[in-house]
Design a protein around this motif. Structure first.
Motif, PDB file in Angstrom:
ATOM      1  N   PHE A 283     125.160  31.646   9.417  1.00 54.13           N
ATOM      2  CA  PHE A 283     124.418  33.203   9.633  1.00 54.13           C
ATOM      3  C   PHE A 283     125.080  33.751  10.651  1.00 54.13           C
ATOM      4  O   PHE A 283     125.478  32.955  11.710  1.00 54.13           O
ATOM      5  N   SER A 284     125.076  35.162  10.978  1.00 52.57           N
ATOM      6  CA  SER A 284     125.791  35.562  12.199  1.00 52.57           C
ATOM      7  C   SER A 284     124.762  36.104  13.297  1.00 52.57           C
ATOM      8  O   SER A 284     125.202  36.492  14.258  1.00 52.57           O
ATOM      9  N   MET A 285     123.401  36.208  13.001  1.00 50.98           N
ATOM     10  CA  MET A 285     122.203  36.689  13.641  1.00 50.98           C
ATOM     11  C   MET A 285     121.262  35.960  13.698  1.00 50.98           C
ATOM     12  O   MET A 285     120.835  35.275  12.203  1.00 50.98           O
ATOM     13  N   TRP A 286     120.481  35.400  14.682  1.00 53.63           N
ATOM     14  CA  TRP A 286     119.534  34.679  14.623  1.00 53.63           C
ATOM     15  C   TRP A 286     118.287  35.233  15.307  1.00 53.63           C
ATOM     16  O   TRP A 286     118.325  35.422  16.663  1.00 53.63           O
ATOM     17  N   GLN A 287     117.005  35.531  14.709  1.00 53.10           N
ATOM     18  CA  GLN A 287     115.849  36.109  15.281  1.00 53.10           C
ATOM     19  C   GLN A 287     115.204  34.948  15.545  1.00 53.10           C
ATOM     20  O   GLN A 287     114.565  34.094  14.837  1.00 53.10           O
ATOM     21  N   TYR A 288     114.943  34.500  16.959  1.00 48.28           N
ATOM     22  CA  TYR A 288     114.246  33.297  17.547  1.00 48.28           C
ATOM     23  C   TYR A 288     113.078  33.332  17.811  1.00 48.28           C
ATOM     24  O   TYR A 288     112.176  32.446  18.424  1.00 48.28           O
ATOM     25  N   SER A 289     112.555  34.528  18.085  1.00 46.35           N
ATOM     26  CA  SER A 289     111.112  34.822  18.689  1.00 46.35           C
ATOM     27  C   SER A 289     110.676  36.153  18.409  1.00 46.35           C
ATOM     28  O   SER A 289     111.226  36.983  18.257  1.00 46.35           O
ATOM     29  N   ASP A 290     109.227  36.159  18.255  1.00 48.67           N
ATOM     30  CA  ASP A 290     108.759  37.525  17.849  1.00 48.67           C
ATOM     31  C   ASP A 290     107.502  37.874  19.298  1.00 48.67           C
ATOM     32  O   ASP A 290     106.798  38.574  18.952  1.00 48.67           O
ATOM     33  N   HIS A 291     107.643  36.958  20.165  1.00 45.88           N
ATOM     34  CA  HIS A 291     107.045  37.296  21.578  1.00 45.88           C
ATOM     35  C   HIS A 291     107.526  37.185  22.319  1.00 45.88           C
ATOM     36  O   HIS A 291     107.270  36.686  23.581  1.00 45.88           O
ATOM     37  N   GLY A 292     108.698  37.789  22.489  1.00 41.24           N
ATOM     38  CA  GLY A 292     109.652  37.907  23.787  1.00 41.24           C
ATOM     39  C   GLY A 292     109.154  38.920  24.965  1.00 41.24           C
ATOM     40  O   GLY A 292     108.507  39.851  24.241  1.00 41.24           O
ATOM     41  N   LYS A 293     109.571  38.942  26.010  1.00 41.42           N
ATOM     42  CA  LYS A 293     108.993  39.696  27.182  1.00 41.42           C
ATOM     43  C   LYS A 293     110.164  40.338  27.688  1.00 41.42           C
ATOM     44  O   LYS A 293     111.125  39.478  28.397  1.00 41.42           O
ATOM     45  N   VAL A 294     110.397  41.477  27.816  1.00 41.60           N
ATOM     46  CA  VAL A 294     111.680  42.322  28.242  1.00 41.60           C
ATOM     47  C   VAL A 294     111.295  43.327  29.157  1.00 41.60           C
ATOM     48  O   VAL A 294     110.511  44.193  28.892  1.00 41.60           O
ATOM     49  N   GLU A 295     111.867  43.593  30.176  1.00 38.57           N
ATOM     50  CA  GLU A 295     111.657  44.701  31.206  1.00 38.57           C
ATOM     51  C   GLU A 295     111.988  46.031  30.683  1.00 38.57           C
ATOM     52  O   GLU A 295     112.780  46.007  29.958  1.00 38.57           O
ATOM     53  N   GLY A 296     110.796  46.835  30.817  1.00 42.04           N
ATOM     54  CA  GLY A 296     111.154  48.082  30.163  1.00 42.04           C
ATOM     55  C   GLY A 296     110.473  48.529  28.651  1.00 42.04           C
ATOM     56  O   GLY A 296     110.239  49.508  28.338  1.00 42.04           O
ATOM     57  N   ILE A 297     109.923  47.267  27.996  1.00 38.07           N
ATOM     58  CA  ILE A 297     109.374  47.374  27.222  1.00 38.07           C
ATOM     59  C   ILE A 297     107.750  46.682  27.291  1.00 38.07           C
ATOM     60  O   ILE A 297     107.542  45.603  27.580  1.00 38.07           O
ATOM     61  N   GLU A 298     106.721  47.559  27.128  1.00 43.53           N
ATOM     62  CA  GLU A 298     105.242  47.012  27.309  1.00 43.53           C
ATOM     63  C   GLU A 298     105.036  46.066  25.958  1.00 43.53           C
ATOM     64  O   GLU A 298     105.446  46.397  24.773  1.00 43.53           O
ATOM     65  N   GLY A 299     104.386  44.931  25.907  1.00 45.78           N
ATOM     66  CA  GLY A 299     103.973  43.929  25.133  1.00 45.78           C
ATOM     67  C   GLY A 299     105.033  43.307  25.017  1.00 45.78           C
ATOM     68  O   GLY A 299     105.890  43.226  25.519  1.00 45.78           O
ATOM     69  N   THR A 300     105.163  42.466  23.624  1.00 39.01           N
ATOM     70  CA  THR A 300     106.194  41.687  23.300  1.00 39.01           C
ATOM     71  C   THR A 300     107.154  42.145  22.071  1.00 39.01           C
ATOM     72  O   THR A 300     106.838  43.211  21.590  1.00 39.01           O
ATOM     73  N   VAL A 301     108.194  41.590  22.061  1.00 32.93           N
ATOM     74  CA  VAL A 301     109.339  42.088  21.248  1.00 32.93           C
ATOM     75  C   VAL A 301     110.189  40.783  20.639  1.00 32.93           C
ATOM     76  O   VAL A 301     110.211  39.868  21.154  1.00 32.93           O
TER      77      VAL A 301
END
Length: 315
Positions: A283-301
């Motif tokens: 596979f060429s891309m991996w989604q490994y989390s649905d609750h990440g925290k990134v500056e600039g985005i409210e809530g999880t991503v």
């Protein structure tokens, strides 16, 4: 992206994808405007692939493989014929408080990204870039669950694409499908193209078809064969429109819903929430989390890795 909480399908169809890198060599995603979707005007898109009515036999090597899957546990699968295997080195994965990373031979071999829809609200893309995000997979729209299966556009799609690009973030896209026929899947690819217009993507255009749990959906009775044919129809139409096609799903569907001997020419985007991915095929891309925290985005991503050093990336 709506999570894949799926019911196992009876057809023992196993997953695979060709690891050909996440970069897009999209020369013209909106060439001439002649392929703008007729879906917006209620038109009919003629299918370019035959539509099977029943499940078909999957080509296997005849061998059985025992695997341990993060979601499914210990299972046996029939190895697919002609499908490349996952050659990622588990020791190549590292992580920090924000992201996971992958390296080959001591050299970085991944780009770090997110996937996002309008549910995330207003985004400060400059902060997102400064946090370490290299790419964003942005939802363009989707098809509703109901019998009508109405197509819709994500209200934030174009603003997100513009904001990400201005901040120096590479952009790919995905479309949430509920297609039940080849014609509908092709219609969705053309609808995605109509949203993008002449916007060129850096990353693939992904087909996100999901089995819906705890809700009535128009896709409830779709066969494994038809699910596979819909994915292939979307990908072929997307490729004809100038995009690099990709199929998104969890390992459960890749093992038991899709026949990836039919999809091996398209990139695979794996959703598997684990420390290290242990999916059997490439596979060429991996989604490994649905609750990440990134500056600039409210809530999880949702958090993702694209494996850039394993195979050729962008041409």
């Amino acid at each position: 992206m709506k999570r894949i909480l799926s019911l196992l399908c009876a057809a023992a169809v196993i997953s695979a994808a060709v690891l050909c890198g996440c970069g897009s060599d999209q020369g013209s995603s909106g060439a001439g405007g002649s392929s703008q979707s007729s879906a917006q005007d209620g038109g009919t898109v003629a299918p370019t692939t035959a539509q099977p009515l029943t499940d078909s036999t999957v080509k296997t090597t005849g061998g059985k493989v025992h695997i341990t899957d993060n979601t499914l546990g210990d299972i046996w699968i029939s190895e697919l014929e002609g499908v490349a295997l996952n050659k990622l080195n588990a020791d190549g994965f590292t992580s920090d408080a924000a992201f996971k990373y992958y390296s080959e031979g001591g050299k970085p071999a991944s780009e770090e990204g997110i996937d996002i829809s309008s549910f995330s609200g207003k985004v400060d893309w400059v902060q997102v870039k400064e946090s370490g995000v290299d790419f964003a997979m942005i939802r363009l729209g989707g098809r509703s669950y109901g019998a009508e299966g109405k197509l819709y556009t994500d209200d934030s799609a174009l603003d997100y694409i513009s904001g990400a690009r201005e901040a120096g973030i590479k952009v790919g896209a995905y479309f949430f499908s509920q297609a039940t026929t080849n014609a509908e899947a092709e219609e969705e690819a053309e609808y995605a193209h109509s949203i993008l217009g002449d916007i060129k993507l850096d990353y693939p255009l992904a087909y996100d078809w999901e089995i819906i749990k705890d809700d009535n959906a128009r896709t409830d009775g779709i066969t494994a064969t038809q699910a596979t044919e819909c994915a292939a129809a979307f990908c072929e139409k997307a490729k004809a429109l100038g995009y690099v096609p990709m199929v998104y799903s969890a390992s459960r569907e890749f093992y038991f819903k899709y026949d990836l001997t039919r999809l091996k020419d398209y990139q695979l985007w794996l959703a598997q929430y684990a420390d290290v991915p242990n999916f059997y095929y490439e596979f060429s891309m991996w989604q490994y989390s649905d609750h990440g925290k990134v500056e600039g985005i409210e809530g999880t991503v949702d958090l993702n890795i694209c494996f850039t050093g394993v195979a050729p990336y962008a041409k």
